[in-house]
Each structure stands twice: as structure tokens, then as C-alpha cells.
Motif scaffolding. Structure first.
Motif, PDB file in Angstrom:
ATOM      1  N   HIS A  86       0.838  -1.208   0.000  1.00 47.70           N
ATOM      2  CA  HIS A  86       0.000   0.000   0.000  1.00 47.70           C
ATOM      3  C   HIS A  86       0.872   1.256   0.000  1.00 47.70           C
ATOM      4  O   HIS A  86       0.677   2.167  -0.814  1.00 47.70           O
ATOM      5  CB  HIS A  86      -0.919  -0.029   1.227  1.00 47.70           C
ATOM      6  CG  HIS A  86      -1.831   1.141   1.331  1.00 47.70           C
ATOM      7  ND1 HIS A  86      -3.078   1.152   0.752  1.00 47.70           N
ATOM      8  CD2 HIS A  86      -1.682   2.341   1.945  1.00 47.70           C
ATOM      9  CE1 HIS A  86      -3.657   2.318   1.008  1.00 47.70           C
ATOM     10  NE2 HIS A  86      -2.827   3.065   1.733  1.00 47.70           N
ATOM     11  N   HIS A  90       1.662   4.393  -2.851  1.00 47.82           N
ATOM     12  CA  HIS A  90       1.721   5.847  -2.669  1.00 47.82           C
ATOM     13  C   HIS A  90       3.057   6.389  -3.182  1.00 47.82           C
ATOM     14  O   HIS A  90       3.109   7.446  -3.819  1.00 47.82           O
ATOM     15  CB  HIS A  90       1.552   6.231  -1.200  1.00 47.82           C
ATOM     16  CG  HIS A  90       0.166   6.094  -0.684  1.00 47.82           C
ATOM     17  ND1 HIS A  90      -0.910   6.777  -1.203  1.00 47.82           N
ATOM     18  CD2 HIS A  90      -0.327   5.356   0.340  1.00 47.82           C
ATOM     19  CE1 HIS A  90      -2.007   6.465  -0.525  1.00 47.82           C
ATOM     20  NE2 HIS A  90      -1.678   5.597   0.422  1.00 47.82           N
ATOM     21  N   CYS A  93       3.208   6.212  -7.181  1.00 52.71           N
ATOM     22  CA  CYS A  93       2.290   7.189  -7.780  1.00 52.71           C
ATOM     23  C   CYS A  93       2.682   8.618  -7.418  1.00 52.71           C
ATOM     24  O   CYS A  93       2.484   9.535  -8.219  1.00 52.71           O
ATOM     25  CB  CYS A  93       0.852   6.891  -7.362  1.00 52.71           C
ATOM     26  SG  CYS A  93       0.218   5.388  -8.134  1.00 52.71           S
ATOM     27  N   ILE A 147      -4.342  13.518  -6.731  1.00 59.36           N
ATOM     28  CA  ILE A 147      -5.294  12.405  -6.865  1.00 59.36           C
ATOM     29  C   ILE A 147      -4.572  11.080  -7.062  1.00 59.36           C
ATOM     30  O   ILE A 147      -4.850  10.104  -6.353  1.00 59.36           O
ATOM     31  CB  ILE A 147      -6.297  12.683  -8.005  1.00 59.36           C
ATOM     32  CG1 ILE A 147      -7.187  13.868  -7.617  1.00 59.36           C
ATOM     33  CG2 ILE A 147      -7.149  11.449  -8.290  1.00 59.36           C
ATOM     34  CD1 ILE A 147      -8.132  14.325  -8.690  1.00 59.36           C
ATOM     35  N   LEU A 148      -3.624  11.023  -7.986  1.00 57.04           N
ATOM     36  CA  LEU A 148      -2.899   9.771  -8.227  1.00 57.04           C
ATOM     37  C   LEU A 148      -2.099   9.362  -6.992  1.00 57.04           C
ATOM     38  O   LEU A 148      -2.065   8.185  -6.626  1.00 57.04           O
ATOM     39  CB  LEU A 148      -1.982   9.900  -9.449  1.00 57.04           C
ATOM     40  CG  LEU A 148      -1.242   8.629  -9.861  1.00 57.04           C
ATOM     41  CD1 LEU A 148      -2.238   7.522 -10.216  1.00 57.04           C
ATOM     42  CD2 LEU A 148      -0.326   8.908 -11.044  1.00 57.04           C
ATOM     43  N   TYR A 149      -1.481  10.338  -6.334  1.00 57.35           N
ATOM     44  CA  TYR A 149      -0.722  10.056  -5.106  1.00 57.35           C
ATOM     45  C   TYR A 149      -1.631   9.442  -4.037  1.00 57.35           C
ATOM     46  O   TYR A 149      -1.289   8.445  -3.408  1.00 57.35           O
ATOM     47  CB  TYR A 149      -0.066  11.345  -4.599  1.00 57.35           C
ATOM     48  CG  TYR A 149       0.551  11.259  -3.221  1.00 57.35           C
ATOM     49  CD1 TYR A 149       1.559  10.352  -2.947  1.00 57.35           C
ATOM     50  CD2 TYR A 149       0.132  12.095  -2.203  1.00 57.35           C
ATOM     51  CE1 TYR A 149       2.139  10.284  -1.689  1.00 57.35           C
ATOM     52  CE2 TYR A 149       0.706  12.037  -0.948  1.00 57.35           C
ATOM     53  CZ  TYR A 149       1.704  11.132  -0.704  1.00 57.35           C
ATOM     54  OH  TYR A 149       2.266  11.062   0.547  1.00 57.35           O
ATOM     55  N   ASN A 150      -2.810  10.026  -3.844  1.00 57.69           N
ATOM     56  CA  ASN A 150      -3.741   9.511  -2.831  1.00 57.69           C
ATOM     57  C   ASN A 150      -4.303   8.140  -3.207  1.00 57.69           C
ATOM     58  O   ASN A 150      -4.520   7.297  -2.340  1.00 57.69           O
ATOM     59  CB  ASN A 150      -4.878  10.495  -2.594  1.00 57.69           C
ATOM     60  CG  ASN A 150      -4.443  11.712  -1.813  1.00 57.69           C
ATOM     61  OD1 ASN A 150      -3.431  11.694  -1.132  1.00 57.69           O
ATOM     62  ND2 ASN A 150      -5.197  12.781  -1.915  1.00 57.69           N
ATOM     63  N   LEU A 151      -4.565   7.913  -4.486  1.00 59.54           N
ATOM     64  CA  LEU A 151      -5.130   6.630  -4.921  1.00 59.54           C
ATOM     65  C   LEU A 151      -4.078   5.522  -5.018  1.00 59.54           C
ATOM     66  O   LEU A 151      -4.428   4.346  -5.098  1.00 59.54           O
ATOM     67  CB  LEU A 151      -5.804   6.789  -6.283  1.00 59.54           C
ATOM     68  CG  LEU A 151      -7.125   7.544  -6.307  1.00 59.54           C
ATOM     69  CD1 LEU A 151      -7.608   7.713  -7.736  1.00 59.54           C
ATOM     70  CD2 LEU A 151      -8.163   6.821  -5.483  1.00 59.54           C
ATOM     71  N   SER A 154      -4.342   2.333  -2.619  1.00 60.80           N
ATOM     72  CA  SER A 154      -5.472   1.446  -2.923  1.00 60.80           C
ATOM     73  C   SER A 154      -5.276   0.731  -4.247  1.00 60.80           C
ATOM     74  O   SER A 154      -5.588  -0.459  -4.378  1.00 60.80           O
ATOM     75  CB  SER A 154      -6.779   2.242  -2.967  1.00 60.80           C
ATOM     76  OG  SER A 154      -7.014   2.824  -1.706  1.00 60.80           O
ATOM     77  N   LEU A 155      -4.762   1.455  -5.248  1.00 59.33           N
ATOM     78  CA  LEU A 155      -4.496   0.816  -6.542  1.00 59.33           C
ATOM     79  C   LEU A 155      -3.478  -0.311  -6.398  1.00 59.33           C
ATOM     80  O   LEU A 155      -3.646  -1.385  -6.983  1.00 59.33           O
ATOM     81  CB  LEU A 155      -3.993   1.855  -7.552  1.00 59.33           C
ATOM     82  CG  LEU A 155      -5.008   2.882  -8.032  1.00 59.33           C
ATOM     83  CD1 LEU A 155      -4.330   3.944  -8.890  1.00 59.33           C
ATOM     84  CD2 LEU A 155      -6.130   2.211  -8.802  1.00 59.33           C
TER      85      LEU A 155
END
Length: 181
Positions: A86, A90, A93, A147-151, A154-155
């Protein structure tokens, strides 16, 4: 003419407010304890049911307890592995979004960038399994690309779960897992 008369000092009033906050904190702590007890109960039933499908009939109780202990150990180990995945999500990304690396931590093991070098430190932050700190880029527009950093976390977990699922479909890798589905 009416006069405002205060009864009690402001210190006493603050004391009663402090007591109220302490009581709320205690209530929250009890709620957490009850929640985790119920979660443990439910997970125990689920894990016991799953192990009942995997363990051959006629196995002694001692061997069953070893299976149960190994399953619990696997859950703990995989929780740490997923926390690492996880936080790595982060990190990746964040780097793709132009963020700069500050630190990456899983459990109490932390990699920290200091004076241009990566140092290994021990640091614990209660209530967290890991943490990835990044320095945001200078905005070239009105928005910081968050947005990409936060997702990312989870991705990364979704990708890891999908890969594990595909791995379990390979014949001979985990036949007992397919029997449970």
C-alpha cells in the motif's frame, strides 16, 4: 437592575469540561474494544469454517490448533506485506506525479531521505501500519497533482489482490483455495 452572578469559578467549569472530555474518550476506548472483540469473533468463525474445509477429517485437535495458529500468523504477515505494498503504491504514484521522496515506513522501520541520502531509522506512530511522506511539487498550474498520489495505495492493493487471485488459479499452487470457492 439585574446583576449577573456567576456561581463557581471558571476553573471549576473547565474542570467539569475536562472530565466530560475524559469520559467521552473512555467511552470511545470501550467502543473500540467492543468493536475489535466482535471483529475477532467474526474472523474466528470465518477462519474456523475455512480451516474446517481444509483440514482432513480425523485430524487431532493439536494439529488443528497448529493449522489455526499458522492461519493467524499468515494473516499477520500478509497484513504487514499489504501495508508495505500500500505504501509503495503511494510512493510510486507520488513519484509519477512529481512528488519528492521524504520517507517510507512500514511498522517501525522507516527509510528517510536526509541530506540527499537514504537513512534507516526506527520510528513508531501509534495507530498506523505504515506511512509514505512525499514533498509536493511546485504547482505549475492552480492545482497540485494529488489524486494519483492519494489513490496509489489502494491501486497497489487492488493490483496485488488481483495478481494473487490469478496465481491461485494456476493448477497445483493452491488447490485447497479453489475447493473453498
Amino acid at each position: 437592575m439585574g446583576r449577573n452572578v456567576q456561581t463557581g469559578s471558571s476553573k471549576e467549569q473547565r474542570g467539569s469540561e475536562g472530565d466530560s472530555k475524559k469520559n467521552k474518550a473512555r467511552g470511545g476506548a470501550w467502543l473500540q474494544i467492543v468493536f475489535f472483540m466482535l471483529a475477532g469473533f467474526v474472523l474466528g468463525i470465518i477462519l474456523g469454517g475455512m480451516l474446517g474445509d481444509v483440514i482432513p477429517d480425523g485430524t487431532s485437535a493439536g494439529i488443528e490448533m497448529i493449522y489455526f495458529g499458522l492461519a493467524l500468523l499468515a494473516i499477520v504477515v500478509m497484513s504487514v506485506v499489504h501495508a508495505a505494498i500500500h505504501e509503495a503504491g503511494h510512493l510510486v504514484c507520488g513519484l509519477l506525479s512529481g512528488y519528492g521522496f521524504v520517507s517510507y515506513r512500514v511498522g517501525s522501520l522507516m527509510f528517510l531521505k536526509k541530506d540527499g541520502r537514504i537513512c534507516l531509522r526506527k520510528y513508531t506512530l501509534p495507530g498506523t501500519g505504515g506511512q509514505c511522506l512525499m514533498d509536493p511539487p511546485e504547482p505549475c498550474s492552480d492545482e497540485t497533482p494529488f489524486i494519483l498520489y492519494n489513490l496509489g495505495g489502494s491501486l497497489a492493493n487492488l493490483i496485488a489482490a488481483g495478481l494473487f487471485g490469478l496465481l491461485c488459479l494456476v493448477p497445483g499452487i493452491a488447490p485447497w483455495l479453489l475447493d473453498m470457492v
